[in-house]
Design a protein around this motif. Structure first.
Motif, PDB file in Angstrom:
ATOM      1  N   LYS A  22       0.833  -1.204   0.000  1.00  0.00           N
ATOM      2  CA  LYS A  22       0.000   0.000   0.000  1.00  0.00           C
ATOM      3  C   LYS A  22       0.865   1.251   0.000  1.00  0.00           C
ATOM      4  CE  LYS A  22      -3.855   2.240   2.383  1.00  0.00           C
ATOM      5  NZ  LYS A  22      -4.823   2.149   3.519  1.00  0.00           N
ATOM      6  N   ASP A  23       1.955   1.225   0.769  1.00  0.00           N
ATOM      7  CA  ASP A  23       2.858   2.377   0.814  1.00  0.00           C
ATOM      8  C   ASP A  23       3.505   2.617  -0.544  1.00  0.00           C
ATOM      9  OD1 ASP A  23       2.309   2.867   3.461  1.00  0.00           O
ATOM     10  OD2 ASP A  23       4.135   1.915   4.228  1.00  0.00           O
ATOM     11  N   GLN A  24       3.918   1.549  -1.224  1.00  0.00           N
ATOM     12  CA  GLN A  24       4.523   1.696  -2.550  1.00  0.00           C
ATOM     13  C   GLN A  24       3.521   2.244  -3.558  1.00  0.00           C
ATOM     14  OE1 GLN A  24       5.960  -2.370  -2.953  1.00  0.00           O
ATOM     15  NE2 GLN A  24       8.093  -1.667  -2.863  1.00  0.00           N
ATOM     16  N   ALA A  25       2.297   1.751  -3.507  1.00  0.00           N
ATOM     17  CA  ALA A  25       1.263   2.234  -4.431  1.00  0.00           C
ATOM     18  C   ALA A  25       0.965   3.714  -4.187  1.00  0.00           C
ATOM     19  CB  ALA A  25      -0.002   1.399  -4.287  1.00  0.00           C
ATOM     20  N   ASN A  26       0.860   4.101  -2.924  1.00  0.00           N
ATOM     21  CA  ASN A  26       0.609   5.508  -2.591  1.00  0.00           C
ATOM     22  C   ASN A  26       1.768   6.397  -3.033  1.00  0.00           C
ATOM     23  OD1 ASN A  26      -1.867   4.876  -1.456  1.00  0.00           O
ATOM     24  ND2 ASN A  26      -1.077   4.780   0.636  1.00  0.00           N
ATOM     25  N   ALA A  27       2.996   5.921  -2.813  1.00  0.00           N
ATOM     26  CA  ALA A  27       4.170   6.698  -3.200  1.00  0.00           C
ATOM     27  C   ALA A  27       4.228   6.872  -4.710  1.00  0.00           C
ATOM     28  CB  ALA A  27       5.444   6.013  -2.695  1.00  0.00           C
ATOM     29  N   LEU A  28       3.832   5.828  -5.447  1.00  0.00           N
ATOM     30  CA  LEU A  28       3.826   5.930  -6.910  1.00  0.00           C
ATOM     31  C   LEU A  28       2.797   6.955  -7.374  1.00  0.00           C
ATOM     32  CD1 LEU A  28       4.852   4.903  -9.642  1.00  0.00           C
ATOM     33  CD2 LEU A  28       3.095   3.105  -9.536  1.00  0.00           C
ATOM     34  N   GLU A  29       1.624   6.958  -6.773  1.00  0.00           N
ATOM     35  CA  GLU A  29       0.601   7.939  -7.143  1.00  0.00           C
ATOM     36  C   GLU A  29       1.084   9.361  -6.858  1.00  0.00           C
ATOM     37  OE1 GLU A  29      -3.176   7.108  -5.428  1.00  0.00           O
ATOM     38  OE2 GLU A  29      -3.597   5.431  -6.779  1.00  0.00           O
ATOM     39  N   GLU A  30       1.765   9.554  -5.726  1.00  0.00           N
ATOM     40  CA  GLU A  30       2.291  10.878  -5.386  1.00  0.00           C
ATOM     41  C   GLU A  30       3.382  11.303  -6.362  1.00  0.00           C
ATOM     42  OE1 GLU A  30       3.557  10.663  -1.346  1.00  0.00           O
ATOM     43  OE2 GLU A  30       1.528  10.330  -0.556  1.00  0.00           O
ATOM     44  N   LEU A  31       4.227  10.360  -6.748  1.00  0.00           N
ATOM     45  CA  LEU A  31       5.300  10.658  -7.697  1.00  0.00           C
ATOM     46  C   LEU A  31       4.735  11.049  -9.056  1.00  0.00           C
ATOM     47  CD1 LEU A  31       8.408  10.667  -7.974  1.00  0.00           C
ATOM     48  CD2 LEU A  31       8.246   8.258  -8.659  1.00  0.00           C
ATOM     49  N   VAL A  32       3.723  10.320  -9.502  1.00  0.00           N
ATOM     50  CA  VAL A  32       3.084  10.648 -10.783  1.00  0.00           C
ATOM     51  C   VAL A  32       2.407  12.012 -10.702  1.00  0.00           C
ATOM     52  CG1 VAL A  32       1.209  10.006 -12.358  1.00  0.00           C
ATOM     53  CG2 VAL A  32       2.811   8.263 -11.537  1.00  0.00           C
ATOM     54  N   ALA A  33       1.788  12.328  -9.577  1.00  0.00           N
ATOM     55  CA  ALA A  33       1.165  13.644  -9.411  1.00  0.00           C
ATOM     56  C   ALA A  33       2.204  14.753  -9.515  1.00  0.00           C
ATOM     57  CB  ALA A  33       0.441  13.707  -8.068  1.00  0.00           C
ATOM     58  N   ARG A  34       3.383  14.522  -8.945  1.00  0.00           N
ATOM     59  CA  ARG A  34       4.467  15.506  -9.064  1.00  0.00           C
ATOM     60  C   ARG A  34       4.908  15.652 -10.520  1.00  0.00           C
ATOM     61  NH1 ARG A  34       9.036  13.387  -5.427  1.00  0.00           N
ATOM     62  NH2 ARG A  34      10.137  15.161  -6.385  1.00  0.00           N
ATOM     63  N   TYR A  35       4.977  14.544 -11.234  1.00  0.00           N
ATOM     64  CA  TYR A  35       5.348  14.585 -12.658  1.00  0.00           C
ATOM     65  C   TYR A  35       4.321  15.394 -13.450  1.00  0.00           C
ATOM     66  CZ  TYR A  35       6.109  12.974 -17.452  1.00  0.00           C
ATOM     67  OH  TYR A  35       6.318  12.926 -18.813  1.00  0.00           O
ATOM     68  N   VAL A  36       3.047  15.140 -13.182  1.00  0.00           N
ATOM     69  CA  VAL A  36       1.976  15.833 -13.901  1.00  0.00           C
ATOM     70  C   VAL A  36       2.028  17.336 -13.653  1.00  0.00           C
ATOM     71  CG1 VAL A  36      -0.535  16.119 -14.022  1.00  0.00           C
ATOM     72  CG2 VAL A  36       0.466  13.818 -13.994  1.00  0.00           C
ATOM     73  N   ALA A  37       2.330  17.719 -12.416  1.00  0.00           N
ATOM     74  CA  ALA A  37       2.334  19.142 -12.059  1.00  0.00           C
ATOM     75  C   ALA A  37       3.609  19.862 -12.477  1.00  0.00           C
ATOM     76  CB  ALA A  37       2.138  19.285 -10.546  1.00  0.00           C
ATOM     77  N   GLU A  38       4.678  19.110 -12.690  1.00  0.00           N
ATOM     78  CA  GLU A  38       5.981  19.724 -12.971  1.00  0.00           C
ATOM     79  C   GLU A  38       6.009  20.392 -14.343  1.00  0.00           C
ATOM     80  OE1 GLU A  38       9.031  21.429 -12.558  1.00  0.00           O
ATOM     81  OE2 GLU A  38       8.885  19.997 -10.889  1.00  0.00           O
ATOM     82  N   GLN A  39       6.561  21.601 -14.410  1.00  0.00           N
ATOM     83  CA  GLN A  39       6.644  22.343 -15.668  1.00  0.00           C
ATOM     84  C   GLN A  39       8.060  22.387 -16.243  1.00  0.00           C
ATOM     85  OE1 GLN A  39       3.833  23.579 -17.280  1.00  0.00           O
ATOM     86  NE2 GLN A  39       2.882  22.349 -15.675  1.00  0.00           N
ATOM     87  N   ASP A  40       9.037  22.133 -15.412  1.00  0.00           N
ATOM     88  CA  ASP A  40      10.423  22.155 -15.878  1.00  0.00           C
ATOM     89  C   ASP A  40      10.782  20.792 -16.482  1.00  0.00           C
ATOM     90  OD1 ASP A  40      13.289  23.500 -15.646  1.00  0.00           O
ATOM     91  OD2 ASP A  40      13.487  21.416 -14.991  1.00  0.00           O
ATOM     92  N   TRP A  41      11.257  20.804 -17.732  1.00  0.00           N
ATOM     93  CA  TRP A  41      11.484  19.540 -18.436  1.00  0.00           C
ATOM     94  C   TRP A  41      12.562  18.692 -17.781  1.00  0.00           C
ATOM     95  CZ3 TRP A  41      13.956  18.512 -23.838  1.00  0.00           C
ATOM     96  CH2 TRP A  41      13.619  17.210 -24.249  1.00  0.00           C
ATOM     97  N   GLN A  42      13.640  19.315 -17.337  1.00  0.00           N
ATOM     98  CA  GLN A  42      14.702  18.535 -16.715  1.00  0.00           C
ATOM     99  C   GLN A  42      14.201  17.820 -15.471  1.00  0.00           C
ATOM    100  OE1 GLN A  42      18.217  20.908 -16.108  1.00  0.00           O
ATOM    101  NE2 GLN A  42      18.537  21.270 -18.285  1.00  0.00           N
ATOM    102  N   ARG A  43      13.376  18.502 -14.685  1.00  0.00           N
ATOM    103  CA  ARG A  43      12.820  17.842 -13.505  1.00  0.00           C
ATOM    104  C   ARG A  43      11.792  16.783 -13.903  1.00  0.00           C
ATOM    105  NH1 ARG A  43      13.582  23.111 -11.044  1.00  0.00           N
ATOM    106  NH2 ARG A  43      11.497  23.799 -11.619  1.00  0.00           N
ATOM    107  N   GLN A  44      11.059  17.017 -14.993  1.00  0.00           N
ATOM    108  CA  GLN A  44      10.143  15.994 -15.501  1.00  0.00           C
ATOM    109  C   GLN A  44      10.901  14.719 -15.854  1.00  0.00           C
ATOM    110  OE1 GLN A  44       8.198  17.681 -18.878  1.00  0.00           O
ATOM    111  NE2 GLN A  44       6.805  18.964 -17.677  1.00  0.00           N
TER     112      GLN A  44
END
Length: 228
Positions: free
Chosen positions: A107-129
């Motif tokens: 459950k922790d891994q699944a939650n962490a993956l969802e949070e990581l994807v949310a950060r990717y979606v929100a990120e505007q800087d390509w290098q950080r993407q």
């Protein structure tokens, strides 16, 4: 005053230089085909030649640098054949790992993956993407429970992304939008324990990335590239 472990200090310098040069290769500050000299690396990072030499040898071992006898090193070029190999391997490995992650992630891994994807979606800087995308693939392989697969996936994903960074200064918007949707599908499927959807999402994303990167590298429409 505590004593300094000289060997540990030397290892930390090698590790720091290794990661900095590797980062330069990823972000195409050292583009494919660029020459790299031990003395320049030592001067740039304000270290002696020994840690610079050891760090460069590690990068040779990773397949990112090639030795040029009596000249230095060259950042290994990436051509069409390399990309075909990279994506064949990724398509062979990663859809199955995504399915395994859906079956095995905590459950922790699944939650962490969802949070990581949310950060990717929100990120505007390509290098950080790019860094976030690499971490997503790493975490999926880790959640799949296959320790041997993790470094292989890391290496393949690194190769693909250094090509992205060397070909353009900004991401194709359509490619980003497509990847964003597939990452969300995969993360949701992992949380829902839906291996079929996780696998399909990974396969769809990798196939689209393959077609786009190979078409750019080949300089021809993708239908004319021999992918068989």
């Amino acid at each position: 005053m505590p004593s300094i472990d000289v060997a540990e200090f030397a290892d930390s310098l090698v590790t720091a230089v290794y990661h900095q040069v590797r980062d330069d290769i990823l972000l195409a500050r050292l583009a494919p085909g660029a020459l790299v000299f031990e003395a320049d690396v030592a001067r740039s990072f304000e270290v002696s030649k020994t840690p610079a030499r050891e760090a460069l040898r590690l990068l040779v071992g990773d397949g990112l640098l090639q030795v040029m006898p009596r000249r230095g090193y060259i950042v290994r070029p990436v051509g069409l054949d390399d990309l075909v190999e990279v994506f064949r391997l990724r398509l062979f490995l990663e859809p199955g790992l995504a399915a395994d992650a859906a079956n095995r992630a905590t459950k922790d891994q699944a939650n962490a993956l969802e949070e990581l994807v949310a950060r990717y979606v929100a990120e505007q800087d390509w290098q950080r993407q790019v860094r976030l995308a690499m971490q997503i693939h790493h975490d999926i392989a880790l959640a799949a429970g296959n320790k041997r697969a993790v470094p292989i996936v890391d290496s393949l994903v690194f190769e693909a992304h250094r090509v992205w960074m060397s070909l353009s200064t900004s991401p194709p918007r359509a490619a980003y939008e497509y990847a964003r949707g597939r990452y969300q599908d995969i993360a949701t499927a992992v949380g829902d324990r839906d291996p079929d959807t996780a696998s399909a999402g990974m396969r769809d994303m990798l196939t689209a990335a393959q077609r786009h990167l190979i078409s750019i590298t080949a300089g021809t429409p993708i239908d004319n590239a021999d992918l068989r």
